[in-house]
Design a protein around this motif. Structure first.
Motif, PDB file in Angstrom:
ATOM      1  N   ARG A 484      88.155 110.549  37.835  1.00 60.41           N
ATOM      2  CA  ARG A 484      90.130 110.319  37.545  1.00 60.41           C
ATOM      3  C   ARG A 484      89.757 108.980  36.193  1.00 60.41           C
ATOM      4  NH1 ARG A 484      94.110 112.599  40.671  1.00 60.41           N
ATOM      5  NH2 ARG A 484      93.233 113.806  41.718  1.00 60.41           N
ATOM      6  N   ASP A 485      89.639 108.065  36.895  1.00 61.88           N
ATOM      7  CA  ASP A 485      89.611 106.966  35.664  1.00 61.88           C
ATOM      8  C   ASP A 485      88.913 106.741  34.913  1.00 61.88           C
ATOM      9  OD1 ASP A 485      91.535 106.527  37.879  1.00 61.88           O
ATOM     10  OD2 ASP A 485      91.111 104.212  38.643  1.00 61.88           O
ATOM     11  N   HIS A 491      88.383 109.738  27.372  1.00 62.89           N
ATOM     12  CA  HIS A 491      88.556 110.798  27.220  1.00 62.89           C
ATOM     13  C   HIS A 491      87.899 112.202  27.597  1.00 62.89           C
ATOM     14  CE1 HIS A 491      92.415 109.092  25.151  1.00 62.89           C
ATOM     15  NE2 HIS A 491      91.538 108.142  24.887  1.00 62.89           N
ATOM     16  N   GLY A 492      87.358 112.039  28.958  1.00 62.87           N
ATOM     17  CA  GLY A 492      85.584 113.044  29.031  1.00 62.87           C
ATOM     18  C   GLY A 492      84.839 112.729  28.232  1.00 62.87           C
ATOM     19  N   GLU A 495      84.581 108.926  24.232  1.00 61.70           N
ATOM     20  CA  GLU A 495      84.276 107.509  23.218  1.00 61.70           C
ATOM     21  C   GLU A 495      83.301 107.651  23.842  1.00 61.70           C
ATOM     22  OE1 GLU A 495      86.955 105.406  23.149  1.00 61.70           O
ATOM     23  OE2 GLU A 495      87.969 107.146  21.693  1.00 61.70           O
ATOM     24  N   ALA A 496      83.241 107.687  24.895  1.00 61.46           N
ATOM     25  CA  ALA A 496      80.728 107.164  25.771  1.00 61.46           C
ATOM     26  C   ALA A 496      80.340 107.812  24.519  1.00 61.46           C
ATOM     27  CB  ALA A 496      80.882 107.940  26.740  1.00 61.46           C
ATOM     28  N   ALA A 497      79.941 109.444  23.520  1.00 64.79           N
ATOM     29  CA  ALA A 497      79.842 109.563  23.064  1.00 64.79           C
ATOM     30  C   ALA A 497      79.400 109.208  21.581  1.00 64.79           C
ATOM     31  CB  ALA A 497      79.615 110.751  23.263  1.00 64.79           C
ATOM     32  N   LYS A 498      79.970 108.350  20.714  1.00 67.86           N
ATOM     33  CA  LYS A 498      80.514 107.695  19.680  1.00 67.86           C
ATOM     34  C   LYS A 498      80.029 106.831  19.564  1.00 67.86           C
ATOM     35  CE  LYS A 498      85.411 109.329  18.979  1.00 67.86           C
ATOM     36  NZ  LYS A 498      87.127 108.160  19.086  1.00 67.86           N
TER      37      LYS A 498
END
Lengths: 498, 215
Positions: A484-485, A491-492, A495-498
């Motif tokens: 959940r954190d 944001h699912g 962010e990491a995909a950017k």
């Protein structure tokens, strides 16, 4: 009313699955034989299915035909009785194994014979017919090669389709050499372990019996309600021998084997061979409707067997197990079956289908039956390959709940309230705790964060009642950050995909 | 209460959840699977039959009607058969072979007598191309079920293209369920020993199929 007996005669008490499997996985010969066999058939089946672009539609139709039949089984049972009787057969009804065995034994005795030849049949194994006949002074000869290996080896079958799958050629040669002479024609001198020679030895040994047999006993793969036609699917020709040479034929058939119409066979004759032996078509299929003058047995008896099937039918989730056409595809893909082998299931129905069928036919009160719904990794491979789309994982979870929580079930036609099984206190406590936590998001969030922060101090094994669980499994590590954190922060994953 | 009533009563109680106006059979089953797999002409269907028969270790021959007696004589000679069994309705002069005794099946012929016969020649009801299957229905040119089972060598004559269908659904359409039916796909086989396929256990170990064209 006696309890439902489900085969494995000779040793009535079986250890629960975990204990039996614990020993089986240490048998390296068994594991080698099983691994070779299941991997071979798995690859072949996939190729045979890939030839059929309409496989999904055939599978759906098979499911629908079986579901429809089960939902109106009373009507179709009566229709089978009418059609078989009209075609010159006699229909008998058996509520349980004892009754079925009594009926068959008295039919055999009425012929004055003391020996019978048998086509491989799950139903007759399920009721322990051979042993019941033996007690009445009647000798039953198994004529399927694998069943012969099992019978001569004083052994138990371990697979629905290839009951001697746990034996390799060397073991089979040894059994033939030492045992064949006890039952009839001995094995030829200098018998080697070449499969062709072993098959030839079986041919010579059994032909004697076929040529003199006056009574044959079989099961059936399908019974057509519309016409009263019985269908037996096989490869070796031993089935054809037993179905056509004797004067009297007795077929013991579970009440779930009915299909409504002749046309329905077009579905199952396409899906069964490809799912079981991975062939376009099995070498021999026999179909007979009552008796035919001058061709085959003069007397035909059909014994319709309940033995726990109506109890299974009463369970709205579990009744789908009765769709099973005994193809054994689920055994061959199951990682648990591949390692534990068929004997660990303590029933004539091993593997994933056995894990849902046996506890329903017999009830979950014995230790072995209470353990069977756990004999699975719930990976879902069995559901994927099932040609009648039985959702085995769904039924397994349903039965686990029944074992742990108890509840209303039908036994021998009566509704009874099942008590929770012993030995599942920890699981019940865990379920209660999970229910509490999952309905309180705040507590769950807090707990997860606490777990993440203290992860370095977690023990490798659980204390207390949880020790049994970690005794055979690794405790999964707690992630650095609760999901959940992570979701909030990224944001699912965006962010990491950017 | 007898067991019939007991079982039917249990079934009815077990199905208490099924509404009386449940979907009827005709609508409960969707038949959107194929009636045959792939588009083929007549010739190609016969070729597929030959290919699939051979794939399951049947020995396939092709000839026209005139050459059939000669071919059967050759096959029996090649095998060294001394006796050949024929069903009573096989009127054609197919197995008219010098040096081979023709035995006509009798209703009282025992299994032991059949066991002494070298070969059997029959017709068939139809053949299924997609699966490489012959179907016998006990017609006079095919005889009793046991005659194609006990002797070790079976020669089956299929009239092409009349007796060839593409698929299992098409076969069932043409068959009569009240007759005793035997579906044969290749010779007797077992996979019970380490899942190695071995041909020939109890049925004929050699299956020869003659696809005969023309009248």
């Amino acid at each position: 009313m006696s309890a439902t007996f489900l085969g494995m005669p000779g040793s009535p008490v079986f250890p629960p699955f975990p204990r039996a499997a614990h020993d089986a996985v240490r048998d390296t010969t068994l594991r080698g034989n099983l691994r070779h066999a299941t991997h071979t058939i798995r690859a072949k089946r996939a190729a045979a299915v890939a030839e059929m672009p309409d496989w999904a539609a055939l599978r759906a139709a098979g499911r629908q035909i079986k579901d429809h039949t089960l939902r109106h089984l009373d009507r179709y049972l009566v229709r089978v009785e009418e059609a078989v009787t009209a075609a010159g057969g006699t229909v008998h009804w058996a509520a349980d194994a004892d009754e079925a065995n009594r009926i068959v034994a008295s039919l055999v005795k009425a012929t004055g014979e003391r020996e019978v030849v048998k086509v491989k049949s799950m139903a007759t194994q399920e009721i322990g017919l051979n042993e019941a006949l033996e007690a009445e002074g009647i000798r039953a000869y198994e004529t399927d090669l694998a069943e012969l290996i099992v019978q001569l080896g004083h052994d138990r079958p371990s697979h629905i389709l290839v009951p001697a799958i746990h034996r390799n050629r060397g073991e089979i040669r040894d059994i033939f050499r030492s045992e064949m002479g006890e039952w009839g024609r001995p094995a030829p001198e200098g018998l080697t372990d070449a499969p062709a020679e072993l098959a030839e030895a079986a041919r010579l040994h059994l032909r004697e019996k076929f040529l003199r047999a006056k009574v044959g006993i079989s099961g059936a793969n399908f019974v057509v309600a519309e016409t009263g036609t019985l269908v037996v699917v096989e490869s070796e020709g031993n089935g054809r021998m037993c179905l056509t040479l004797p004067e009297t034929l007795i077929s013991v058939v579970g009440i779930e084997k009915i299909v409504p119409t002749w046309r329905d066979l077009e579905v199952f004759l396409q899906t069964l061979p490809r799912s079981s032996t991975a062939e376009r078509m099995n070498p021999y299929t026999s179909m007979w409707t009552g008796t035919t003058d001058g061709d085959g047995p003069e007397t035909f008896h059909l014994v319709l067997l309940d033995n726990g099937r109506t109890d299974t039918l009463a369970d709205e989730v579990g009744r789908q197990a009765l769709r099973c056409i005994r193809c054994s595809a689920c055994l061959n893909v199951c990682p648990v079956y591949e390692r534990a082998g068929g004997h660990a299931y303590g029933s004539v129905y091993p593997g994933p289908i056995g894990a849902i069928l046996s506890p329903q036919l017999r009830g979950t009160t014995s230790e072995i039956d209470a353990s069977l719904p756990y004999a699975s990794s719930l990976c879902g491979a069995c559901y994927e390959v099932c040609p009648v789309a039985i959702d085995i994982p769904e039924v397994l979870v349903h039965l686990r709940e029944r074992v742990v929580e108890g509840g209303p079930v039908t036994r021998a036609g009566n509704k009874v309230l099942l008590k929770p099984a012993k030995g599942h206190a920890a699981e019940r406590a865990a379920m209660r705790a999970a229910r509490w936590a999952l309905t309180r998001p705040g507590a769950l969030r807090g707990g997860q964060r606490l777990a993440s922060r203290t992860r370095r101090f977690h023990p490798r094994a659980l204390p207390g009642p949880g020790r049994a669980w970690t005794g055979t499994r690794d405790l999964p590590p707690v992630p650095v950050e609760p999901f959940r954190d992570w979701w909030q922060r990224t944001h699912g994953g965006r962010e990491a995909a950017k | 209460m007898n067991s019939r009533d007991r079982i039917l009563g249990r079934v009815r109680r077990a199905l208490a959840d099924v509404p009386p106006d449940d979907v009827p059979y005709e609508r409960a089953v969707s038949r959107d699977y194929l009636r045959q797999h792939g588009e083929r002409g007549t010739e190609e269907t016969v070729d597929l039959l030959a290919e699939n028969l051979a794939d399951y270790r049947a020995i396939v021959h092709r000839c026209d009607a005139d050459a059939l007696p000669r071919l059967i004589a050759h096959l029996l000679g090649e095998r060294g058969s001394k006796t050949v069994l024929v069903p009573p309705g096989l009127e054609e002069d197919w197995p008219a072979v010098v040096g081979v005794t023709r035995v006509t099946d009798r209703p009282d012929a025992t299994a032991r007598e059949l066991d002494r016969v070298d070969s059997v020649v029959t017709g068939c009801a139809l053949a299924v191309a997609e699966t490489g299957t012959l179907v016998l229905d006990g017609s006079p040119d095919q005889g009793r079920r046991r005659i194609t089972l006990v002797p070790d060598h079976h020669i089956c004559v299929v009239r092409v293209p009349d007796q060839v269908v593409s698929s299992v659904p098409q076969a069932l359409d043409r068959l009569d369920p009240t007759r005793p039916l035997t579906w044969i796909s290749g010779p007797s086989a077992t996979s019970d020993i380490e899942l190695d396929r071995v041909e020939g256990v109890h049925g004929p170990r050699t299956l020869e199929v003659v696809l005969v064209s023309g009248k």
